[in-house]
Design an enzyme around this catalytic site. Structure first.
Site, short mmCIF file in Angstrom:
data_model
loop_
_atom_site.label_atom_id
_atom_site.label_comp_id
_atom_site.label_asym_id
_atom_site.label_seq_id
_atom_site.Cartn_x
_atom_site.Cartn_y
_atom_site.Cartn_z
N GLU A 485 39.30 7.74 39.43
CA GLU A 485 39.31 8.56 38.21
C GLU A 485 40.72 8.98 37.81
O GLU A 485 41.02 9.05 36.61
CB GLU A 485 38.40 9.79 38.39
CG GLU A 485 36.90 9.47 38.40
CD GLU A 485 36.40 8.76 39.66
OE1 GLU A 485 37.12 8.76 40.69
OE2 GLU A 485 35.29 8.21 39.63
N HIS A 555 24.80 14.51 40.56
CA HIS A 555 24.58 13.89 39.26
C HIS A 555 24.08 14.93 38.25
O HIS A 555 23.42 14.58 37.29
CB HIS A 555 23.59 12.72 39.35
CG HIS A 555 24.09 11.60 40.20
ND1 HIS A 555 23.96 11.58 41.56
CD2 HIS A 555 24.76 10.47 39.87
CE1 HIS A 555 24.51 10.48 42.05
NE2 HIS A 555 25.01 9.79 41.05
#
Ligand SMILES: Cc1ncc(C[n+]2csc(CCOP(=O)(O)OP(=O)(O)O)c2C)c(N)n1
Ligand SMILES: [Mg+2]
Length: 755
Positions: A485, A555
């Site tokens: 990321e 999530h």
């Protein structure tokens, strides 16, 4: 630094010697090198003196690294190549053309300090005219940005039309310059090679064969930690030697002739397009790490003396004398000129105007383009057929009337948020060739031959938000990143600094954290810390949120307030398809970095679907939407809580005849205080509802402001309803208990109405 041509009278007997070259360096260049290296050291010494007199407030030196910096600058081209230096690169910057006066302006924190206007510590270089890009104090963050910078140069060379100016969006304020054979230089210390981002940068530069010179300035210490603790085996060259496509050099960086030759080979390799180069230079650190450090605490005298014996400044002086390039008199003259100049520069810098306190808010955001302005307010086009948006005609139909009708029917079909985000990305990519998209899994397929042979359909994102974009726009514009990321955000920042518009994707908010250094210390700060010399208007799209039934801890996360707490970053959080389209277009066209939060649960929800609003639909930032007007109480919310709050409000009306004014903030930074204030003044009751855990969340700020500014209008305490102060659990029973449900919202509204 302006170099003075040597006066041949200085050393008439040795004119012949001046014709000789040393690994390609002329005698004149060596004399210039000495002047710059000596000046670099003396600026350090002057700053140290000024620090002791408390006239400057921090000092970190380039001592011991001077020969290397000058050699790199001589092998590269200022205002042509690009430079991501670090704080030891004073001599590099002087040799590129910065002046001691400019550096001393930085030391005193003057308003005219070209590096930052007094916002950054000294030796945090930024010289726009020389292509020296703003750097931070965070070690290693510059490396991925340098990779992105090199990628942008390559992109513009392949897409020259993309560099053209355009009116009406960020391009109006973002001039692009590029060279087909440019190089990006990036430097760092030996300790900084321990940062993960260093390895991520090497990996991408290697894989994409980018023209980047990585210069590791190995002075054996990172403050007090020696190199063998940082680097397994004690030698970084050995560890990186397996990266393909690289040219490697390991050199004595205290010798300008050796260093110049190495940089020349490295730059020839990069300019020829073979790939990146790695220059590992052994240097010394004759002064402590900074003036806040005393190296005698961890380095014995003998070690420090051995270092001093390799000091590049006296070494070059000896070399010039030995080679008969300069005699003592000539050296003295150069040194005296430098001393006098620095004395005069320091006196002038101490007199320079300091920045005024009222300027602190300048350049947090673009001063040129205001995304809250009416320029970003357009109406959705009524029944615009998607395919006709760019003038395309559906094939095979002669009958225009029936063709239009068919298109209008299609257009009036309600689209999901996922559809409209995809369409908006596509429209903007058609409109603006500077838009590039990358991230994890965002491409249709990296092995594009599979697509060409029509063997596969393609993926286009784990949520399919970027589906079809690679197929339409090619792999130069839509591509997969490594699973890293920081790599995504760091490279995007470098690209945007050069004028590209990266619209990158972070696959799940839960995994944004490796990019946090880039998102907190870099991207939002490029403009402010460089006093508007540089900017990086990147769009970072992030899938966020829970209510997924089984999303669990990793999530389901929210956490928007962590980013709204970062000045310089716009934060957007739409609750429905139409808003997502309008706000994403504003995000892409605007001149600021934007964190665009897309709620996963809303991607394909029935709630909030809308017809395609056309390729120019925009919503300004900072404008809330009144989802429904009411008089009994105000509910302020956003994201996936909007439909839940609406359900609760409708029940409250049904069961208690209390009408709720429901405000969807849509953008969290900036946020629409006027809408909140107007509503609370009317209803006198406020509930802030959000999906993130309750404490220290986004609602805390809104609640505090209402209490502060609207106290006299309140008939009840300001209430918040949010998730429990836990993470979100997997088992649906637990998930339901943790996240705020319509029933929780109903109860909170009921309680507030009854107060
Ligand atoms: C990410 C980060 N961690 C820690 C620091 C504090 N710090 C500043 S310089 C430095 C040492 C850097 O050593 P090295 O990379 O070898 O460069 P040198 O100063 O020796 O040239 C440290 C730990 C920082 N600035 N950034
Ligand atoms: Mg070091």
């Amino acid at each position: 630094m302006a170099t003075t041509k040597v006066d041949p009278k200085l050393n008439e007997s040795n004119v012949a010697k001046l014709a000789k070259t040393y690994q390609g360096l002329t005698s004149q260049q060596l004399i210039d090198a000495y002047r710059i290296m000596f000046a670099s050291r003396r600026v350090d010494d002057r700053e140290i003196l000024l620090k002791r007199q408390q006239k400057v407030f921090f000092q970190i030196s380039g001592a011991g690294h001077e020969a290397l910096g000058v050699a790199a600058a001589f092998a590269l081209k200022p205002s042509y190549d690009w430079f991501y230096p670090y704080y030891r690169d004073r001599a590099l910057c002087l040799a590129l053309g910065a002046t001691p006066y400019e550096m001393l302006l930085g030391a005193v924190g003057a308003a005219d300090d070209p590096n930052s206007g007094g916002r950054q510590m000294p030796s945090h270089w930024a010289f726009k005219r020389l292509n020296v890009v703003t750097q931070s104090s965070a070690t290693g963050t510059q490396i991925l940005q340098a990779v992105g910078c090199a990628e942008a140069g390559r992109y513009f060379a392949r897409h020259p039309k993309a560099s053209q100016k355009a009116e009406g969006d960020y391009r109006q304020f973002k001039d692009v310059q590029f060279q087909g054979d440019e190089i990006t230089y990036v430097s760092l210390g030996d300790g900084t090679t321990s940062e993960g981002e260093f390895w991520e940068a090497l990996n991408t530069a290697s894989n994409r064969r980018l023209p980047v010179i990585f210069c590791v300035q190995d002075n054996q210490y990172a403050i007090s930690v020696p190199v063998e603790v940082q680097t397994s085996g004690g030698n970084i060259s050995r560890l990186v030697s397996g990266f393909p496509n690289f040219h490697f050099e390991e050199i004595d960086g205290t010798d300008p002739v050796v260093a110049y030759a190495a940089f020349k080979r490295a730059s020839d390799y990069c300019r020829a397009g073979h790939g990146p180069a790695f220059v590992h230079a052994h240097v010394i650190r004759p002064y402590s790490h900074s003036l806040s450090d005393d190296e005698r605490l961890y380095r014995p005298d003998a070690e420090r003396q051995a270092d001093a014996a390799c000091d590049p400044v006296p070494r070059l002086q000896m070399f010039l004398l030995r080679e008969g390039i300069l005699d003592e008199k000539a050296i003295n003259q150069i040194e005296q000129e430098v001393e006098e100049q620095i004395q005069a520069d320091a006196d002038r810098a101490l007199e320079a105007a300091v920045p005024q306190p009222e300027t602190i808010y300048n350049y947090v955001y673009s001063p040129d383009l205001d995304p809250t302005s009416a320029q970003f307010e357009t109406q959705p086009a009524l029944a615009v057929p998607e395919a006709a948006a760019d003038g395309e005609r559906p094939a095979g139909s002669e009958n225009k009337a029936s063709q239009n009708k068919a298109l209008q029917n299609k257009a009036s079909q309600n689209k999901t948020m996922a559809d409209l985000i995809n369409t908006t990305l596509r429209d903007e990519m058609r409109r603006d060739e500077r838009v590039v998209i990358f991230g994890e899994d965002v491409a249709d397929a990296s092995r594009e031959e599979y697509l060409k042979q029509k063997l596969i359909k393609g993926k286009g994102g784990v949520f399919k938000l970027t589906a079809g974009l690679q197929v339409e726009f090619g792999s130069d514009r839509v591509f997969n990143s490594p699973l890293a990321e920081a790599n995504i955000v760091g490279r995007a920042t470098g690209m945007a600094t050069r004028g590209l518009k990266p619209v990158v994707e972070i696959q799940f908010f839960d995994y944004i954290w490796p990019a946090m250094m880039q998102l907190r210390d870099e991207l939002p700060l490029i403009r402010w810390r460089s006093n508007n010399a540089f900017s990086a208007p990147v769009v970072v799209r992030v899938a966020i949120g829970g209510y997924l039934t089984g999303g669990a801890i990793y999530h389901s996360q929210c956490g928007e307030s962590i980013f709204t707490h970062t000045p310089g970053l716009r934060v957007v959080f739409p609750s429905n398809a139409l808003d997502a389209a309008g706000l994403l277009r504003t995000a892409i066209r605007c001149d600021d970095p934007v964190l665009f939060l897309e709620h996963k649960r809303l991607y394909r929800e029935t709630y909030g679907r809308a017809p395609y609003p056309g390729p120019h639909y925009m919503i300004p930032f900072g404008k809330a939407k009144i989802v429904q007007p009411g008089t009994g109480l105000t509910v302020i919310t956003y994201g996936a809580v909007v439909p839940r709050a609406l359900q609760a409000a409708q029940r409250l009306e049904r069961e208690h005849q209390v009408s709720v004014e429901l405000i969807d903030l849509r953008t969290l930074n900036p946020f629409d205080w006027d809408a909140i204030a107007a509503s609370v003044k009317k209803t006198n009751r406020a509930l802030i509802a959000y999906e993130d855990s309750l404490s220290w969340g986004y609602g805390a700020e809104i609640a505090a402001r209402i209490a502060d500014k609207l106290f006299h209008h309140l008939d009840a305490p300001v209430k918040r309803i949010a998730a429990t102060d836990t993470f979100v659990a997997y088992q649906p029973i637990l998930e339901n208990a943790i996240l705020p449900q319509a029933s929780d919202l109903f109860r909170a509204m009921e309680e507030l109405a009854e107060f």
